[in-house]
Design a protein around this motif. Sequence first.
Motif, PDB file in Angstrom:
ATOM      1  N   ALA A  84       0.826  -1.209   0.000  1.00  0.00           N
ATOM      2  CA  ALA A  84       0.000   0.000   0.000  1.00  0.00           C
ATOM      3  C   ALA A  84       0.862   1.260   0.000  1.00  0.00           C
ATOM      4  O   ALA A  84       0.572   2.227  -0.727  1.00  0.00           O
ATOM      5  CB  ALA A  84      -0.939  -0.013   1.204  1.00  0.00           C
ATOM      6  N   LEU A  85       1.932   1.280   0.792  1.00  0.00           N
ATOM      7  CA  LEU A  85       2.794   2.458   0.834  1.00  0.00           C
ATOM      8  C   LEU A  85       3.485   2.679  -0.507  1.00  0.00           C
ATOM      9  O   LEU A  85       3.572   3.817  -0.989  1.00  0.00           O
ATOM     10  CB  LEU A  85       3.832   2.310   1.945  1.00  0.00           C
ATOM     11  N   ALA A  86       3.975   1.609  -1.132  1.00  0.00           N
ATOM     12  CA  ALA A  86       4.637   1.748  -2.433  1.00  0.00           C
ATOM     13  C   ALA A  86       3.652   2.259  -3.489  1.00  0.00           C
ATOM     14  O   ALA A  86       4.000   3.114  -4.314  1.00  0.00           O
ATOM     15  CB  ALA A  86       5.223   0.403  -2.860  1.00  0.00           C
ATOM     16  N   LEU A  87       2.435   1.743  -3.486  1.00  0.00           N
ATOM     17  CA  LEU A  87       1.424   2.219  -4.438  1.00  0.00           C
ATOM     18  C   LEU A  87       1.094   3.689  -4.196  1.00  0.00           C
ATOM     19  O   LEU A  87       0.925   4.462  -5.145  1.00  0.00           O
ATOM     20  CB  LEU A  87       0.166   1.364  -4.326  1.00  0.00           C
ATOM     21  N   ALA A  88       0.987   4.070  -2.941  1.00  0.00           N
ATOM     22  CA  ALA A  88       0.662   5.466  -2.618  1.00  0.00           C
ATOM     23  C   ALA A  88       1.773   6.403  -3.070  1.00  0.00           C
ATOM     24  O   ALA A  88       1.508   7.474  -3.641  1.00  0.00           O
ATOM     25  CB  ALA A  88       0.420   5.613  -1.114  1.00  0.00           C
ATOM     26  N   MET A  89       3.037   6.030  -2.849  1.00  0.00           N
ATOM     27  CA  MET A  89       4.144   6.882  -3.277  1.00  0.00           C
ATOM     28  C   MET A  89       4.234   6.941  -4.801  1.00  0.00           C
ATOM     29  O   MET A  89       4.651   7.953  -5.374  1.00  0.00           O
ATOM     30  CB  MET A  89       5.462   6.376  -2.691  1.00  0.00           C
ATOM     31  N   GLY A  90       3.832   5.865  -5.476  1.00  0.00           N
ATOM     32  CA  GLY A  90       3.855   5.857  -6.932  1.00  0.00           C
ATOM     33  C   GLY A  90       2.814   6.765  -7.561  1.00  0.00           C
ATOM     34  O   GLY A  90       2.927   7.134  -8.741  1.00  0.00           O
ATOM     35  N   LEU A  91       1.797   7.142  -6.792  1.00  0.00           N
ATOM     36  CA  LEU A  91       0.760   8.030  -7.322  1.00  0.00           C
ATOM     37  C   LEU A  91       1.255   9.453  -7.508  1.00  0.00           C
ATOM     38  O   LEU A  91       0.729  10.196  -8.353  1.00  0.00           O
ATOM     39  CB  LEU A  91      -0.440   8.062  -6.364  1.00  0.00           C
ATOM     40  N   PHE A  92       2.263   9.859  -6.708  1.00  0.00           N
ATOM     41  CA  PHE A  92       2.674  11.255  -6.679  1.00  0.00           C
ATOM     42  C   PHE A  92       4.188  11.361  -6.851  1.00  0.00           C
ATOM     43  O   PHE A  92       4.931  10.733  -6.094  1.00  0.00           O
ATOM     44  CB  PHE A  92       2.270  11.909  -5.355  1.00  0.00           C
ATOM     45  N   PRO A  93       4.656  12.152  -7.802  1.00  0.00           N
ATOM     46  CA  PRO A  93       6.095  12.399  -7.899  1.00  0.00           C
ATOM     47  C   PRO A  93       6.556  13.246  -6.724  1.00  0.00           C
ATOM     48  O   PRO A  93       5.737  13.875  -6.044  1.00  0.00           O
ATOM     49  CB  PRO A  93       6.224  13.165  -9.219  1.00  0.00           C
ATOM     50  N   PRO A  94       7.878  13.282  -6.457  1.00  0.00           N
ATOM     51  CA  PRO A  94       8.371  14.129  -5.371  1.00  0.00           C
ATOM     52  C   PRO A  94       7.909  15.575  -5.538  1.00  0.00           C
ATOM     53  O   PRO A  94       7.979  16.140  -6.620  1.00  0.00           O
ATOM     54  CB  PRO A  94       9.904  14.011  -5.512  1.00  0.00           C
ATOM     55  N   GLY A  95       7.414  16.139  -4.472  1.00  0.00           N
ATOM     56  CA  GLY A  95       6.882  17.493  -4.519  1.00  0.00           C
ATOM     57  C   GLY A  95       5.773  17.654  -3.500  1.00  0.00           C
ATOM     58  O   GLY A  95       5.545  16.771  -2.665  1.00  0.00           O
ATOM     59  N   PRO A  96       5.040  18.752  -3.552  1.00  0.00           N
ATOM     60  CA  PRO A  96       3.970  18.992  -2.572  1.00  0.00           C
ATOM     61  C   PRO A  96       2.905  17.900  -2.555  1.00  0.00           C
ATOM     62  O   PRO A  96       2.361  17.586  -1.500  1.00  0.00           O
ATOM     63  CB  PRO A  96       3.387  20.339  -3.025  1.00  0.00           C
TER      64      PRO A  96
END
Length: 494
Positions: A129-141
Amino acid sequence: MNDAHTQSGRAARRPAGPGAVLAALAAAQFTVMLATSIVNVALPQIRAGVGLSDGGTTWVVNSYGLAFGALLLAGGRVADLLGRRRVLLAGLALFALASLAAGLATSSGVLIAARAVQGAGAAAIAPAALALAMGLFPPGPGRGRALGVWGAVSGAGGAGGVLLGGVLTQAWGWPWIFHSVALGSALVLAAAAVLVPRDAGRDAGREAAGRFDLLGTATVTLALTCLVWGLTTARGAGWTDSGVLSSLGASAVLLAAFHRIELRRPNALLPPRLFGTGRVAAGNLLMALLGSVWIALFFFLPLYQQQVLGSSPLATGAGQLPLAAANMLGAVLAPRIARRLGATTTVTAALLTEAAGLLWLSRMSADGSYLTDVLGPSILVGLGLSIAFVQLTALAVDGVPKQDAGLAGGLVNTTRQVGGAIGLAALATLAGSVTAGAAGHQPPLEALTAGYRTAFAVSAAVLLATALLALLLTRRTPPVGSPRPIRSEQEAPS
């Protein structure tokens, strides 16, 4: 007409937006954290219901944590190799079935086994779940806000478990704490199946990751099992027990063997590239120290409310609401604070805030009250805990190669869980020793309170040391090959 139908069908199949997907993934994380604490208030009723001994009652909690902590690294790597969505859905299904079995259990063996299977399901859910969540958003706000949501639901799950456990136990009996988790897991499973898209680039990730490191995975899983087993058993048997010493010794030998294995394998479970940014090691060390007091907090605070203040399960659960609210507020504010102050200042201030709340709790008294002894420090602890969690999670996954995102999620969850096991075992033993020493010359409630005060005071000292380490380590972790300082790099994702 056919064109109209085709366009309508395409619209109906339009992927869900990132916000909806994040909500489903956050719900999965909330469910995992809920199951960690929901049994705490109900342990006396569970013990009577299935005829548990003192040791068996402890293992209702420990079996979940043991399987969860030991299998997180394996769960993260399997998610990278087989697909994070697939592993998430399988983990949720296993989690729901195990929760149902726990609620239907009529014997201690079945209940403890079901809790262990719950932990195995959680070890698949959390890193995927954490990996999928981080994959939704590139680094940034955007990623910073996503991590804020993650921190809010993680903290709210721990506090909400105490509340829901108290409500359900008092209203319908202890089996409903497991039935509710089973129902919630099934609903989250349905939502994730509909909303979460198939892994982008899953085949590329599998090719880059190579073959599964079965030997390394088996070795570290067994090492973590021995470590968590020894630590949790030490709470009841004592640190000098032969079984405890053998388990901890075996863990040390297996961890040394794991290190040698990983140096020689091209498809290592913990590849060197995972630590290439310099942030992963720092983030995980600090998260382990934070976890060592996090889990203990949700163990000792309900005990003080019930055993010393005489609160009912329902009142004890309701007493966690301010902590949960402060936790969610802190998680929402964390990205904004980090953008203004920088990551190093933010995480250090958060740890100091939580330490101040724990120092306040260390002044609790046997004839105190919720308003004077619990409410104020709970708010400080909730704010500091959530902000620190968001920042350290960002640190531990920042700059990690895409093919290792699940493993990075499993690693930061492992360090928090194992840190929690170490901290809880040490603090419970310390509190028990202080209580036993005071029992000869103080009334029982005074002796109990003395033990709890000591546990909270030591927890505060650990966080003070963690804040000093954060001040040093987060300033010394620039990414390899990047000329930019850590502050500007951390502000964006956090």
